[in-house]
Design an enzyme around this catalytic site. Sequence first.
Site, short mmCIF file in Angstrom:
data_model
loop_
_atom_site.label_atom_id
_atom_site.label_comp_id
_atom_site.label_asym_id
_atom_site.label_seq_id
_atom_site.Cartn_x
_atom_site.Cartn_y
_atom_site.Cartn_z
N ASP A 1 8.70 1.84 -68.34
CA ASP A 1 8.02 2.35 -67.15
C ASP A 1 8.96 3.12 -66.23
OD1 ASP A 1 9.57 0.31 -66.22
OD2 ASP A 1 7.97 -0.72 -65.12
N ARG B 1 18.15 15.85 -43.73
CA ARG B 1 17.41 16.78 -42.87
C ARG B 1 16.29 16.08 -42.11
NH1 ARG B 1 16.64 21.34 -47.45
NH2 ARG B 1 16.86 19.45 -48.74
N GLN B 2 15.97 14.84 -42.48
CA GLN B 2 14.99 14.04 -41.74
C GLN B 2 15.74 13.09 -40.82
OE1 GLN B 2 11.74 12.44 -44.16
NE2 GLN B 2 12.38 13.77 -45.85
N GLY C 1 15.85 31.24 -48.85
CA GLY C 1 15.04 32.27 -48.20
C GLY C 1 15.62 32.72 -46.88
N LYS D 1 16.62 32.95 -35.13
CA LYS D 1 15.39 33.27 -35.88
C LYS D 1 14.21 32.58 -35.23
CE LYS D 1 16.04 29.69 -39.43
NZ LYS D 1 17.34 29.16 -39.07
N ASP E 1 27.23 27.65 -43.57
CA ASP E 1 26.15 26.67 -43.40
C ASP E 1 26.48 25.42 -44.20
OD1 ASP E 1 23.82 25.69 -42.33
OD2 ASP E 1 22.53 27.26 -43.15
#
Length: 315
Positions: free
Chosen positions: A34, A93-94, A228, A195, A221
């Site tokens: 499983d 990022r959370q 994108g 942005k 970064d």
Amino acid sequence: MKLIAGNSNRPLAEAIAQNLGLPLTQSTTRRFADMELFVEILENVRGEDTFIIQPTSYPANDSLMELLITIDTLRRSSARRITTVVPYYGYARQDRKTGPRTPITAKLVANLITQAGAHRMLTLDLHAGQIQGFFDIPVDNLYVAPVFVRHIRDNLSVHGKLPENLTIVSPDVGGVVRARAMAKRLDAGLAIIDKRREKIGESEVMNIIGDVDGRDCIMLDDIVDSAGTLCNAAAALREAGARSVTAYVTHGVLSGSAVERVDNSPLEALIVTDSIAATSSVASSKKVKVLSVAPLLAEAIVRISQERSVSSLFG
């Protein structure tokens, strides 16, 4: 010292072991029918200083569960100390509530790692510095800036000097501190991309703060995912007169068609580290280059094991 490699980024673990002159501890990871994970350490680790090398990258949930199970395995095998080496900290990022009834998953993952039995964590370029405070154990957050600075100097210097028209660019307001520190190290200019989305369903408008006309721009970064925003920012810089645009990003998530997007963008090159294992598309890309952080992590592991200062590696 014992090094245990997870399956998320085996090549990085092997490179770290090679830098340390140590073999990886023999272990095995199996799955039940499983898809449940089962981890077994095949060597004695009682009383040992153990380091688990496992970024929680794609597939994020499997990588995280393997890390937690390995921690539990070592704890129940009486390891003296368990350090999780997580070059890429997934779910980072959370790190805050972005709206009502939303989670702070970066804190949840910190709780899971701590409760599983880890004694400390070593990571690279956390998406947000405050994530260190989510842990109730010591966290060493290394910066990749020295690796990037060395690469920039080696590749752009002429007669030992960098070009005078060099500009470091932050692709968003949140990365200004990181970009400013890099610009100071390289004695370069600084620009910021602001942005914003004017209307729902319309593309973002890039406003450039600073002079980039006729300059060689280096975007900095911590994470590139779909690429994108990075490619749009590169296009905006070229439209503003930039002579060239290169990007240095710590964690190359590069999901979906990100690599294809980079290859077709105005970027001269995208340099990422091996904190996340390179995919076949990254390996075959004409623009994406990978720098190894194995020497940096190996040095930090030695210092942690010997109870020496790690702060000199933070710069």
